[in-house]
Design a protein around this motif. Structure first.
Motif, PDB file in Angstrom:
ATOM      1  N   PHE A  23      42.908 -21.837   5.299  1.00 17.03           N
ATOM      2  CA  PHE A  23      43.420 -20.330   6.335  1.00 17.03           C
ATOM      3  C   PHE A  23      42.511 -18.813   5.218  1.00 17.03           C
ATOM      4  CE2 PHE A  23      46.271 -16.737   7.375  1.00 17.03           C
ATOM      5  CZ  PHE A  23      46.140 -16.292   8.410  1.00 17.03           C
ATOM      6  N   LEU A  24      42.677 -19.324   3.776  1.00 15.11           N
ATOM      7  CA  LEU A  24      42.468 -18.084   3.336  1.00 15.11           C
ATOM      8  C   LEU A  24      41.758 -17.776   3.354  1.00 15.11           C
ATOM      9  CD1 LEU A  24      45.941 -17.741   1.353  1.00 15.11           C
ATOM     10  CD2 LEU A  24      45.452 -16.047   3.237  1.00 15.11           C
ATOM     11  N   VAL A  25      40.334 -18.655   3.299  1.00  8.55           N
ATOM     12  CA  VAL A  25      38.618 -18.963   2.719  1.00  8.55           C
ATOM     13  C   VAL A  25      38.545 -18.336   3.961  1.00  8.55           C
ATOM     14  CG1 VAL A  25      37.133 -19.942   2.770  1.00  8.55           C
ATOM     15  CG2 VAL A  25      39.261 -20.811   1.058  1.00  8.55           C
ATOM     16  N   LYS A  26      38.698 -19.149   5.515  1.00  5.43           N
ATOM     17  CA  LYS A  26      38.123 -17.990   6.602  1.00  5.43           C
ATOM     18  C   LYS A  26      38.823 -16.820   6.804  1.00  5.43           C
ATOM     19  CE  LYS A  26      38.545 -23.031   8.591  1.00  5.43           C
ATOM     20  NZ  LYS A  26      39.191 -23.499   9.568  1.00  5.43           N
ATOM     21  N   GLN A  27      39.740 -16.447   6.133  1.00  3.42           N
ATOM     22  CA  GLN A  27      39.853 -15.268   6.288  1.00  3.42           C
ATOM     23  C   GLN A  27      38.897 -13.894   4.888  1.00  3.42           C
ATOM     24  OE1 GLN A  27      41.692 -13.513   8.991  1.00  3.42           O
ATOM     25  NE2 GLN A  27      41.922 -16.139   9.182  1.00  3.42           N
ATOM     26  N   LYS A  28      38.420 -14.403   5.005  1.00  4.53           N
ATOM     27  CA  LYS A  28      36.933 -14.489   3.674  1.00  4.53           C
ATOM     28  C   LYS A  28      37.675 -13.786   2.415  1.00  4.53           C
ATOM     29  CE  LYS A  28      33.790 -14.042   6.561  1.00  4.53           C
ATOM     30  NZ  LYS A  28      33.630 -15.155   6.605  1.00  4.53           N
ATOM     31  N   ALA A  29      38.763 -14.627   1.840  1.00  8.34           N
ATOM     32  CA  ALA A  29      39.518 -14.284   0.570  1.00  8.34           C
ATOM     33  C   ALA A  29      38.588 -15.409   0.225  1.00  8.34           C
ATOM     34  CB  ALA A  29      40.903 -15.890   0.567  1.00  8.34           C
ATOM     35  N   ASP A  30      38.647 -14.234  -1.379  1.00  4.52           N
ATOM     36  CA  ASP A  30      37.375 -14.545  -2.754  1.00  4.52           C
ATOM     37  C   ASP A  30      37.713 -16.016  -2.952  1.00  4.52           C
ATOM     38  OD1 ASP A  30      35.725 -14.371  -4.950  1.00  4.52           O
ATOM     39  OD2 ASP A  30      37.110 -12.522  -5.189  1.00  4.52           O
ATOM     40  N   ILE A  31      36.966 -16.597  -3.310  1.00  2.00           N
ATOM     41  CA  ILE A  31      36.555 -17.644  -4.022  1.00  2.00           C
ATOM     42  C   ILE A  31      36.614 -17.515  -4.956  1.00  2.00           C
ATOM     43  CG2 ILE A  31      34.183 -18.576  -3.205  1.00  2.00           C
ATOM     44  CD1 ILE A  31      37.423 -20.461  -2.639  1.00  2.00           C
ATOM     45  N   ASN A  32      36.081 -16.894  -5.501  1.00  2.00           N
ATOM     46  CA  ASN A  32      35.168 -16.497  -7.230  1.00  2.00           C
ATOM     47  C   ASN A  32      36.276 -15.609  -8.077  1.00  2.00           C
ATOM     48  OD1 ASN A  32      33.602 -17.799  -7.886  1.00  2.00           O
ATOM     49  ND2 ASN A  32      32.467 -16.783  -6.734  1.00  2.00           N
ATOM     50  N   PHE A  33      38.030 -15.470  -7.627  1.00  2.00           N
ATOM     51  CA  PHE A  33      38.918 -14.876  -7.489  1.00  2.00           C
ATOM     52  C   PHE A  33      39.535 -15.087  -9.509  1.00  2.00           C
ATOM     53  CE2 PHE A  33      43.869 -14.140  -8.366  1.00  2.00           C
ATOM     54  CZ  PHE A  33      43.992 -13.224  -8.036  1.00  2.00           C
ATOM     55  N   MET A  34      40.184 -14.369  -9.936  1.00  2.00           N
ATOM     56  CA  MET A  34      40.471 -14.466 -11.250  1.00  2.00           C
ATOM     57  C   MET A  34      41.867 -13.513 -11.699  1.00  2.00           C
ATOM     58  SD  MET A  34      36.691 -14.542 -13.279  1.00  2.00           S
ATOM     59  CE  MET A  34      37.310 -15.666 -14.670  1.00  2.00           C
ATOM     60  N   ASP A  35      42.442 -14.427 -11.844  1.00  2.00           N
ATOM     61  CA  ASP A  35      43.602 -14.008 -12.589  1.00  2.00           C
ATOM     62  C   ASP A  35      43.758 -12.709 -13.925  1.00  2.00           C
ATOM     63  OD1 ASP A  35      44.125 -15.716 -14.570  1.00  2.00           O
ATOM     64  OD2 ASP A  35      45.929 -17.146 -14.203  1.00  2.00           O
ATOM     65  N   GLN A  36      45.021 -12.533 -13.997  1.00  2.00           N
ATOM     66  CA  GLN A  36      44.885 -11.924 -15.405  1.00  2.00           C
ATOM     67  C   GLN A  36      44.583 -12.753 -16.252  1.00  2.00           C
ATOM     68  OE1 GLN A  36      48.984 -10.126 -15.886  1.00  2.00           O
ATOM     69  NE2 GLN A  36      48.370  -8.674 -13.648  1.00  2.00           N
ATOM     70  N   GLU A  37      44.527 -13.441 -16.696  1.00  2.00           N
ATOM     71  CA  GLU A  37      44.000 -14.685 -17.912  1.00  2.00           C
ATOM     72  C   GLU A  37      42.779 -15.479 -17.548  1.00  2.00           C
ATOM     73  OE1 GLU A  37      46.707 -17.369 -18.978  1.00  2.00           O
ATOM     74  OE2 GLU A  37      48.818 -16.155 -19.339  1.00  2.00           O
ATOM     75  N   LYS A  38      42.198 -14.739 -16.286  1.00  2.00           N
ATOM     76  CA  LYS A  38      40.631 -14.507 -15.666  1.00  2.00           C
ATOM     77  C   LYS A  38      40.629 -15.619 -15.992  1.00  2.00           C
ATOM     78  CE  LYS A  38      39.389 -11.000 -16.381  1.00  2.00           C
ATOM     79  NZ  LYS A  38      39.176  -9.668 -15.581  1.00  2.00           N
TER      80      LYS A  38
END
Length: 76
Positions: A23-38
């Protein structure tokens, strides 16, 4: 994002929730998202042993060269 830099899609990847993840991918969520630790979504899925999510992520062709703070990639 929470205090660890985790977004909704990061939680979905780490928990193996394919429905929410897709669902989030369809909403254009960033597939290369990184958290604070990368850490990437693929790293989170692999670390949590969520192979279904890892395969979904791989089919979306993320950047496999992204490194975390330790200099590791999802493929090490």
């Amino acid at each position: 994002q929470d205090s660890n830099g985790w977004s909704a899609i990061f939680y979905a990847a780490a928990r193996g929730d394919a429905d929410i993840f897709n669902f989030l991918v369809k909403q254009k969520a960033d597939i290369n998202f990184m958290d604070q630790e990368k850490e990437t979504l693929l790293m989170a899925a692999i670390d949590a042993k969520k192979s279904e999510i890892a395969l979904i992520i791989l089919k979306l062709k993320p950047n496999l060269e992204l490194e975390n703070l330790k200099g590791e990639t999802a493929l090490h």
